[in-house]
Design an enzyme around this catalytic site. Structure first.
Site, PDB file in Angstrom:
ATOM      1  N   ARG A  30       3.859  -3.489  28.171  1.00 12.37           N
ATOM      2  CA  ARG A  30       3.583  -2.373  27.532  1.00 12.37           C
ATOM      3  C   ARG A  30       3.010  -2.700  26.281  1.00 12.37           C
ATOM      4  NH1 ARG A  30       7.526  -0.369  25.879  1.00 12.37           N
ATOM      5  NH2 ARG A  30       9.283  -1.729  26.646  1.00 12.37           N
TER       6      ARG A  30
ATOM      7  N   TYR B  44      -1.239  -2.358  33.906  1.00 12.02           N
ATOM      8  CA  TYR B  44      -0.047  -2.725  33.782  1.00 12.02           C
ATOM      9  C   TYR B  44       1.186  -1.702  34.111  1.00 12.02           C
ATOM     10  CZ  TYR B  44       4.717  -4.238  32.309  1.00 12.02           C
ATOM     11  OH  TYR B  44       5.828  -4.178  32.443  1.00 12.02           O
ATOM     12  N   GLY B  45       2.114  -1.839  34.880  1.00  6.76           N
ATOM     13  CA  GLY B  45       3.147  -0.823  35.204  1.00  6.76           C
ATOM     14  C   GLY B  45       3.263   0.049  34.030  1.00  6.76           C
TER      15      GLY B  45
ATOM     16  N   LYS C 187       7.813   5.573  32.349  1.00  8.57           N
ATOM     17  CA  LYS C 187       8.092   5.758  30.813  1.00  8.57           C
ATOM     18  C   LYS C 187       7.316   6.770  30.390  1.00  8.57           C
ATOM     19  CE  LYS C 187      11.291   2.779  30.874  1.00  8.57           C
ATOM     20  NZ  LYS C 187      11.138   1.385  30.920  1.00  8.57           N
TER      21      LYS C 187
ATOM     22  N   HIS D 117      16.716   6.075  28.760  1.00 10.04           N
ATOM     23  CA  HIS D 117      16.390   4.715  29.043  1.00 10.04           C
ATOM     24  C   HIS D 117      17.840   4.150  29.703  1.00 10.04           C
ATOM     25  CE1 HIS D 117      14.378   0.687  28.368  1.00 10.04           C
ATOM     26  NE2 HIS D 117      14.137   0.987  29.521  1.00 10.04           N
TER      27      HIS D 117
ATOM     28  N   SER E 132      14.557  -2.774  26.855  1.00  7.39           N
ATOM     29  CA  SER E 132      13.759  -3.289  27.767  1.00  7.39           C
ATOM     30  C   SER E 132      14.323  -4.757  28.044  1.00  7.39           C
ATOM     31  CB  SER E 132      12.325  -3.123  27.834  1.00  7.39           C
ATOM     32  OG  SER E 132      11.834  -1.796  27.485  1.00  7.39           O
TER      33      SER E 132
ATOM     34  N   CYS F  39      17.017  -6.426  28.825  1.00  9.69           N
ATOM     35  CA  CYS F  39      18.367  -6.454  28.266  1.00  9.69           C
ATOM     36  C   CYS F  39      19.655  -6.318  29.091  1.00  9.69           C
ATOM     37  CB  CYS F  39      18.726  -5.822  26.924  1.00  9.69           C
ATOM     38  SG  CYS F  39      17.514  -6.364  25.441  1.00  9.69           S
ATOM     39  N   GLY F  40      19.030  -6.343  30.616  1.00  8.44           N
ATOM     40  CA  GLY F  40      20.370  -6.129  31.282  1.00  8.44           C
ATOM     41  C   GLY F  40      20.415  -5.069  31.847  1.00  8.44           C
TER      42      GLY F  40
ATOM     43  N   THR G  36      19.055  -3.643  35.105  1.00  8.57           N
ATOM     44  CA  THR G  36      18.983  -3.811  36.452  1.00  8.57           C
ATOM     45  C   THR G  36      20.076  -4.914  36.747  1.00  8.57           C
ATOM     46  OG1 THR G  36      16.590  -3.710  36.279  1.00  8.57           O
ATOM     47  CG2 THR G  36      17.455  -4.575  38.101  1.00  8.57           C
TER      48      THR G  36
ATOM     49  N   ASP H 184      16.879   2.153  35.417  1.00 10.93           N
ATOM     50  CA  ASP H 184      16.302   2.164  34.295  1.00 10.93           C
ATOM     51  C   ASP H 184      16.274   3.636  33.489  1.00 10.93           C
ATOM     52  OD1 ASP H 184      14.314   0.694  32.780  1.00 10.93           O
ATOM     53  OD2 ASP H 184      12.761   1.974  33.243  1.00 10.93           O
TER      54      ASP H 184
ATOM     55  N   ARG I 271       7.134  -8.861  37.360  1.00 11.56           N
ATOM     56  CA  ARG I 271       7.902  -7.884  37.893  1.00 11.56           C
ATOM     57  C   ARG I 271       7.972  -7.683  39.374  1.00 11.56           C
ATOM     58  NH1 ARG I 271      10.878  -4.231  34.127  1.00 11.56           N
ATOM     59  NH2 ARG I 271      10.173  -5.186  32.114  1.00 11.56           N
TER      60      ARG I 271
ATOM     61  N   ARG J 254      20.798  -6.978  22.585  1.00  8.78           N
ATOM     62  CA  ARG J 254      20.776  -8.355  22.638  1.00  8.78           C
ATOM     63  C   ARG J 254      20.952  -8.853  21.135  1.00  8.78           C
ATOM     64  NH1 ARG J 254      18.060 -12.056  26.011  1.00  8.78           N
ATOM     65  NH2 ARG J 254      17.623 -10.396  27.617  1.00  8.78           N
TER      66      ARG J 254
ATOM     67  N   GLY K 107      27.871 -10.926  36.662  1.00  8.64           N
ATOM     68  CA  GLY K 107      28.864 -10.424  37.530  1.00  8.64           C
ATOM     69  C   GLY K 107      30.100 -10.307  36.650  1.00  8.64           C
TER      70      GLY K 107
HETATM   71  P1  GTP Z   1      13.680  -3.351  31.889  1.00 11.38           P
HETATM   72  O1  GTP Z   1      13.358  -3.283  33.248  1.00 11.38           O
HETATM   73  O2  GTP Z   1      12.607  -4.146  31.015  1.00 11.38           O
HETATM   74  O3  GTP Z   1      14.168  -2.234  31.288  1.00 11.38           O
HETATM   75  O4  GTP Z   1      14.882  -4.418  31.798  1.00 11.38           O
HETATM   76  P2  GTP Z   1      16.512  -4.545  32.292  1.00 11.38           P
HETATM   77  O5  GTP Z   1      17.341  -3.770  30.979  1.00 11.38           O
HETATM   78  O6  GTP Z   1      16.585  -4.050  33.541  1.00 11.38           O
HETATM   79  O7  GTP Z   1      16.801  -5.965  32.415  1.00 11.38           O
HETATM   80  P3  GTP Z   1      17.221  -6.945  33.515  1.00 11.38           P
HETATM   81  O8  GTP Z   1      18.479  -6.720  33.998  1.00 11.38           O
HETATM   82  O9  GTP Z   1      15.971  -6.895  34.204  1.00 11.38           O
HETATM   83  O10 GTP Z   1      17.394  -8.200  32.380  1.00 11.38           O
HETATM   84  C1  GTP Z   1      16.473  -8.893  31.700  1.00 11.38           C
HETATM   85  C2  GTP Z   1      16.732 -10.364  31.346  1.00 11.38           C
HETATM   86  O11 GTP Z   1      18.156 -10.416  30.898  1.00 11.38           O
HETATM   87  C3  GTP Z   1      16.818 -11.030  32.689  1.00 11.38           C
HETATM   88  O12 GTP Z   1      16.085 -12.402  32.270  1.00 11.38           O
HETATM   89  C4  GTP Z   1      18.291 -11.472  32.856  1.00 11.38           C
HETATM   90  O13 GTP Z   1      18.725 -12.934  33.545  1.00 11.38           O
HETATM   91  C5  GTP Z   1      19.088 -11.462  31.540  1.00 11.38           C
HETATM   92  N1  GTP Z   1      20.397 -10.722  31.627  1.00 11.38           N
HETATM   93  C6  GTP Z   1      20.776  -9.726  32.177  1.00 11.38           C
HETATM   94  N2  GTP Z   1      22.060  -9.551  32.260  1.00 11.38           N
HETATM   95  C7  GTP Z   1      22.619 -10.654  31.344  1.00 11.38           C
HETATM   96  C8  GTP Z   1      23.939 -11.052  31.095  1.00 11.38           C
HETATM   97  O14 GTP Z   1      24.784 -10.431  31.185  1.00 11.38           O
HETATM   98  N3  GTP Z   1      23.834 -12.118  30.277  1.00 11.38           N
HETATM   99  C9  GTP Z   1      22.684 -12.927  29.870  1.00 11.38           C
HETATM  100  N4  GTP Z   1      22.865 -13.848  29.076  1.00 11.38           N
HETATM  101  N5  GTP Z   1      21.506 -12.484  30.298  1.00 11.38           N
HETATM  102  C10 GTP Z   1      21.409 -11.488  31.137  1.00 11.38           C
HETATM  103  C1  SPV Z   2      10.680  -1.664  30.324  1.00 13.58           C
HETATM  104  O1  SPV Z   2       9.743  -1.986  29.568  1.00 13.58           O
HETATM  105  O2  SPV Z   2      11.646  -1.023  29.734  1.00 13.58           O
HETATM  106  C2  SPV Z   2      10.581  -1.514  31.708  1.00 13.58           C
HETATM  107  C3  SPV Z   2       9.139  -1.873  32.242  1.00 13.58           C
HETATM  108  O3  SPV Z   2      11.219  -0.897  32.553  1.00 13.58           O
HETATM  109  S1  SPV Z   2       7.838  -0.887  31.910  1.00 13.58           S
HETATM  110  O4  SPV Z   2       7.847   0.191  33.272  1.00 13.58           O
HETATM  111  O5  SPV Z   2       6.719  -1.542  32.072  1.00 13.58           O
HETATM  112  O6  SPV Z   2       8.231   0.095  30.915  1.00 13.58           O
HETATM  113 MN    MN Z   3      13.209  -0.270  30.964  1.00 14.14          MN
END
Ligand code: GTP
Ligand code: SPV
Ligand code: MN
Length: 588
Positions: A69, A197-198, A206, A226, A248, A250-251, A253, A277, A371, A402, A497
């Site tokens: 983005r 890009y997405g 978004k 979000h 984004s 920060c975990g 998914t 998301d 992605r 984070r 987990g």
């Molecule tokens: P967007 O799709 O951008 O909104 O991201 P998101 O918030 O869904 O983040 P996602 O779950 O994809 O995690 C992003 C990064 O954070 C990945 O590289 C994960 O490995 C890392 N991560 C997720 N959960 C944890 C956790 O509990 N601890 C640590 N150290 N890293 C984590």
């Molecule tokens: C984010 O950046 O928070 C995402 C990916 O979930 S995007 O769809 O590019 O915004």
């Molecule tokens: Mn997101």
């Protein structure tokens, strides 16, 4: 496909402006999508992956300058600049339309214009909303087909209604200097040019489901956030739902799909994914807050996703998935990314499309923001309520970021208003999900800084009003931080987990089953109340430091918050000033 006059006249306008060779309406049929996949493979836009190992899966590479983005090129075009607020970039709507139409004029000559009718939320759900996106990208069509409900059925539900959102996407020349992602909340209009890009081009995500929808939500008394949504099932089979807002990458998914530690799974605990998301939330007939996931798929971060960290996400990508900017393994025509396993391919193509040897190269093979676009129905732990048009009742809301320091592993706000304060002061280190520097701490209220479609002071006021309406039925509000670092820069908390241990404490708090320590910022667990059973090399001694709240650090934090709050001027609700004052007194 429709007789809706507002739709037909806008499509005529788009045809006039963009001058495509032909127009194709996306009806949602598998035959049409399959023909598009074939066409995209012939042109090189998509690469078909190993049909045995990854059936129905494809790889796409975006331009090297177009991988995330672009927040500094994303605009809220409200009539009055003040209504966009201090945290958004603004353009005058008339000037913006002119500029964007000039850029887009004639840009689809020699190309096809696809018209995608889509529903955010289950088709026909009272919480769902409809949009139309025109695009010259098959990649966008195929991604939208996974991420949203698309096709003729959506137009049937729309009927003659004028309540739909216009989305114009044109790739133009992928010129980074002319890249703009513009939103016209007062006109229900989105225009995106010069990107592929997405988050910049899947306009239902978004752009609509957060920026436009947050504005609609303010006016219609609901919330577009979000947030992931998950269900926690206890051994008695009762399910409680929580939503969580993390910035984004920060975990979200990962938390949405987590598998609890062995002790918990053996006892019968389970986690069910509703969304990863975005959450749309409304007050239901019983006065509680109900959430739907407006999306139909996951646009997840690939790097770091593996059999250990997130097996459910990995399983979701095994069929019908589009991968973007990951490594192509030429030996068996599959995909790879950093953190998938310790065995990078040696005969491969990196995200830039260059030959790459994972054993010899110092460069990363996959882009850090690469992605996967996977259908939600692929997810082994998808919730039985995923298609429920009424949504699920939310018991707790979690904010999180984070932060290497300062913010403890988890704390509970004192009440809703204090929880709104906690969300408003969120800060997090930036990630690769947006162009720009990575690892810089910035304020990101409710993880909505890049996604709030109006004045953020008014957004805080909207949160406070929702709390008033919810009264004692309001979800409890918490804050988490999985990312505290030790002196050597390692994550202290095992995360993934094991975050279930924190969810368990949160549910126990919601149910009034466990005491807590009151600190300057809220309620923190007593160390003995977090279940650490089965953790290797992690006990109360390791836990204690990340539960601590340092008054000295929070006094500094209060100064930063005051600085940040100044931006909002008189549109910052008085209540948040009071909350800050209380924090100040508490840390003295
Ligand atoms: P967007 O799709 O951008 O909104 O991201 P998101 O918030 O869904 O983040 P996602 O779950 O994809 O995690 C992003 C990064 O954070 C990945 O590289 C994960 O490995 C890392 N991560 C997720 N959960 C944890 C956790 O509990 N601890 C640590 N150290 N890293 C984590
Ligand atoms: C984010 O950046 O928070 C995402 C990916 O979930 S995007 O769809 O590019 O915004
Ligand atoms: Mn997101």
């Amino acid at each position: 496909m429709t007789n809706n006059k507002t739709v037909l006249s806008w499509i005529d306008e788009m045809k006039e402006l963009l001058q495509p060779d032909q127009i194709v309406w996306i009806d949602g049929s598998e035959e049409q999508l399959e023909a598009l996949r074939k066409e995209a493979c012939e042109s090189g836009e998509l690469i078909k992956l190993n049909e045995e190992k990854l059936p129905g899966c494809y790889l796409h590479r975006t331009a090297v300058n177009d991988v995330a983005r672009v927040e500094d090129r994303t605009f809220i075009c409200s009539k009055d600049e003040k209504d966009a607020g201090p945290t958004n970039h603004w353009k005058d709507p008339q000037e913006a339309y002119k500029m964007l139409f000039d850029i887009a004029r004639g840009s689809m000559k020699g190309r096809t214009m696809y018209v995608i009718p889509y529903s955010m939320g289950p088709v026909g759900s009272p919480l769902a909303k409809i949009g139309l996106e025109v695009t010259d990208s098959i990649y966008v069509v195929l991604n939208m087909a996974i991420m949203a409900r698309i096709g003729k059925a959506v137009l049937d539900v729309l009927g003659d209604s004028t309540d739909w959102v216009k989305g114009l996407h044109s790739r133009c020349d992928i010129d980074a200097e002319k890249r703009y992602i513009c939103h016209f909340p007062e006109d229900n209009y989105i225009i995106s040019v010069n990107s592929g890009y997405g988050g910049n081009v899947l306009l239902g995500k978004k752009c609509f489901a957060l920026r436009i929808a947050s504005y609609q939500g303010k006016n219609e008394s609901w919330m577009a956030e979000h947030m992931l949504i998950l269900g926690i099932e206890n051994p008695q089979g009762e399910v409680k739902y929580v939503s969580a807002a993390f910035p984004s990458a920060c975990g979200k998914t990962n938390l949405a799909m987590l598998i609890p530690p062995e002790g918990y799974t053996k006892a019968g605990y389970k986690v069910w994914t509703v969304g990863d998301d975005i959450a749309w939330m409304r007050i239901g007939k019983d006065g509680r807050l109900y959430a739907i996931n407006p999306e139909a798929g996951f646009f997840g971060v690939a790097p770091g996703t593996n059999e250990k960290s997130n097996p459910n996400a990995l399983a979701s990508t095994k069929k019908g998935t589009i991968f973007t900017n990951v490594v192509q393994n030429l030996d068996d025509n599959t995909v790879w990314w950093e953190g998938l396993d310790k065995n990078p391919p040696t005969n491969a193509i990196n995200w830039k499309g260059e030959p790459w040897n994972g054993k010899e190269s110092d460069e990363k093979g996959a882009h850090p923001n690469s992605r996967f676009t996977a259908p939600a129905i692929n997810c082994p732990c998808i919730s039985s309520e995923f298609e429920n048009p009424e949504g699920v009742p939310i018991s707790a809301i979690i904010f999180g970021g984070r932060r290497a320091q300062t913010t403890p592993l988890v704390y509970q706000s004192k009440d809703w208003n204090n929880g709104v304060f906690v969300g408003s002061i969120m800060a997090s280190e930036t990630t690769a999900a947006a162009a720009g520097a990575v690892g810089v701490v910035r304020r990101d209220p409710m993880a909505m800084l890049p996604f709030c479609g109006y004045h953020m002071g008014d957004y805080f006021a909207h949160w406070l009003e929702m709390g008033e309406k919810l009264g004692d039925k309001a979800p409890k509000i918490f804050n988490t931080n999985w990312f505290r670092l030790d002196d050597e820069g390692h994550f202290i908390w095992p995360g993934f987990g094991d975050n279930f241990r924190v969810l368990d404490w949160i549910i126990n708090r919601v149910e009034g089953k466990v005491e807590a320590n009151e600190t300057a910022i809220g309620f923190v667990p007593k160390a003995e109340d977090l279940n650490l059973e089965g953790l290797k090399d992690f006990g109360v001694d390791e836990l204690q430091p990340i539960l601590e709240v340092s008054n000295e650090q929070w006094a500094k934090e209060a100064e930063g918050i005051e600085e940040f709050y100044k931006k909002f001027g008189d549109r910052l609700p008085e209540e948040l000033h009071n909350q800050l004052e209380t924090l100040r007194n508490n840390v003295k």
